[in-house]
Design a protein around this motif. Sequence first.
Motif, PDB file in Angstrom:
ATOM      1  N   ARG A  45       1.349 -78.267  99.209  1.00  6.73           N
ATOM      2  CA  ARG A  45       0.845 -78.208  97.836  1.00  6.73           C
ATOM      3  C   ARG A  45      -0.537 -77.573  97.796  1.00  6.73           C
ATOM      4  NH1 ARG A  45      -2.837 -80.082  95.182  1.00  6.73           N
ATOM      5  NH2 ARG A  45      -3.480 -81.448  96.896  1.00  6.73           N
ATOM      6  N   ARG A  46      -1.398 -78.004  98.702  1.00 10.05           N
ATOM      7  CA  ARG A  46      -2.744 -77.445  98.760  1.00 10.05           C
ATOM      8  C   ARG A  46      -2.709 -75.974  99.169  1.00 10.05           C
ATOM      9  NH1 ARG A  46      -7.172 -79.770 102.990  1.00 10.05           N
ATOM     10  NH2 ARG A  46      -5.697 -78.770 104.418  1.00 10.05           N
ATOM     11  N   GLU A  48      -0.287 -73.848  98.570  1.00  2.00           N
ATOM     12  CA  GLU A  48       0.194 -73.055  97.442  1.00  2.00           C
ATOM     13  C   GLU A  48      -0.871 -72.916  96.361  1.00  2.00           C
ATOM     14  OE1 GLU A  48       4.049 -72.699  94.454  1.00  2.00           O
ATOM     15  OE2 GLU A  48       3.541 -74.649  95.328  1.00  2.00           O
ATOM     16  N   GLU A  49      -1.643 -73.936  96.143  1.00  4.21           N
ATOM     17  CA  GLU A  49      -2.701 -73.890  95.128  1.00  4.21           C
ATOM     18  C   GLU A  49      -3.706 -72.788  95.453  1.00  4.21           C
ATOM     19  OE1 GLU A  49      -5.856 -77.123  94.685  1.00  4.21           O
ATOM     20  OE2 GLU A  49      -4.490 -77.579  93.031  1.00  4.21           O
ATOM     21  N   ARG A  52      -2.035 -69.177  95.132  1.00  4.28           N
ATOM     22  CA  ARG A  52      -1.921 -68.659  93.767  1.00  4.28           C
ATOM     23  C   ARG A  52      -3.290 -68.197  93.250  1.00  4.28           C
ATOM     24  NH1 ARG A  52       3.139 -69.589  91.713  1.00  4.28           N
ATOM     25  NH2 ARG A  52       2.442 -69.219  89.568  1.00  4.28           N
ATOM     26  N   ALA A  53      -4.358 -68.904  93.624  1.00  5.24           N
ATOM     27  CA  ALA A  53      -5.706 -68.468  93.250  1.00  5.24           C
ATOM     28  C   ALA A  53      -6.084 -67.172  93.963  1.00  5.24           C
ATOM     29  CB  ALA A  53      -6.715 -69.561  93.556  1.00  5.24           C
ATOM     30  N   ARG A 270     -13.546 -71.864  91.577  1.00  3.54           N
ATOM     31  CA  ARG A 270     -12.652 -72.976  91.904  1.00  3.54           C
ATOM     32  C   ARG A 270     -13.028 -73.644  93.211  1.00  3.54           C
ATOM     33  NH1 ARG A 270     -11.214 -70.074  88.273  1.00  3.54           N
ATOM     34  NH2 ARG A 270      -9.745 -70.688  86.632  1.00  3.54           N
TER      35      ARG A 270
END
Length: 375
Positions: A45-46, A48-49, A52-53, A270
């Motif tokens: 999950r991390r 992929e986050e 995408r950024a 971010r």
Amino acid sequence: MTHDPHAGLHSEDGALAGEHRGRSRDPVVKVRDLAWLEFEKPDLRRAEEFARAFGFATVLRTEHELQLRGTGTGAPCVIVRRAARSRFLGPAFHTADAADLARLAAATGTAVAPLPESLGGSVVELTDPSGARVKVVSETHQLPGLPGQLPLTLNSGTEVTRVNSAQRPPRRPALVQRLGHVVVQTTRYRETLDWYLHHLGMIVSDFLYYPGQRERGPVMSFIRCDRGATPADHHTLALTLGPRNRYVHSAFQVADLDAMAAGGEYLRERGYRRSWGIGRHIEGSQLFDYWRDPDGFLVEHFSDGDLFDAALEPGWAPFTASGLAQWGPPASPDFLGIRPSPEALRELGALGRALRAENEFDLHRLRGLLKVARS
């Protein structure tokens, strides 16, 4: 008169008599390009986050695997599998067809095997002399292209192409177009270099040597695919000598400098960390911007790189920190691997083991490497 620190860093004369010619006389096959890179990470999950950024799109997401792509046609750029710890597994290269795979399998005593249905096609799995897993694939599924990020229309000097229209590049992820190259460090540089040139038919674009040690041979090479008269990226793979075998960085193409800069601001806002950039390299000429992902892997946005056909012979230049860029901020301690960090501690711990082991990293090479960091 100010001194130009970049003067003479690239020799147009190329190799001296008896130096490495930068290609194999009779390669087994000639790969066409990088297909993808494979990693293991504990938190998909991390991963992929951040991806995408950074500008990737997700192809596949399961509990155990993540596939990431750019906007171009072809296979995924990056495959990440869930595991207890983070590590780079190795690259996959495209070859022309199934006949090349059969020839490579016969020459290496391996077998051609099917890839998972999500990827399609076939694979030959090898291990290079530094222990990296290397896959050579053919006839994989071709993902259709996605809407891309267009370069800005620029007014250049007296050439006016934009009137009554202001430039307002959006602050958003710099959309990755494709995978460009991967850089790896090895304690067996010459053996590993010759393996890629012979087995995969790659050719050297540029060699770097430690200042004062040219007679001992190169310690870094920028290696491209041999596509004959068709130009290929200045480097698809780069190899560098060091005290342990490890991933250094990978690079992904974006549209232009504005996409890179605005995308960098998006990442910074971010909380992600820039390692080095923005600047323009010497070998390869790319505009570059380096970032650390949450697992500590170094990844690069690049644009406007050199392309060479197979006729061009290798260049030779001394390896210096100031010689890594034509312009931009000085190479950062993080990029050079001397910033205090767990990765730097692992590198430091590897020095003693490397000097005691049977490999190419000896005391003279260590002195050369320390000169690079101070240059």
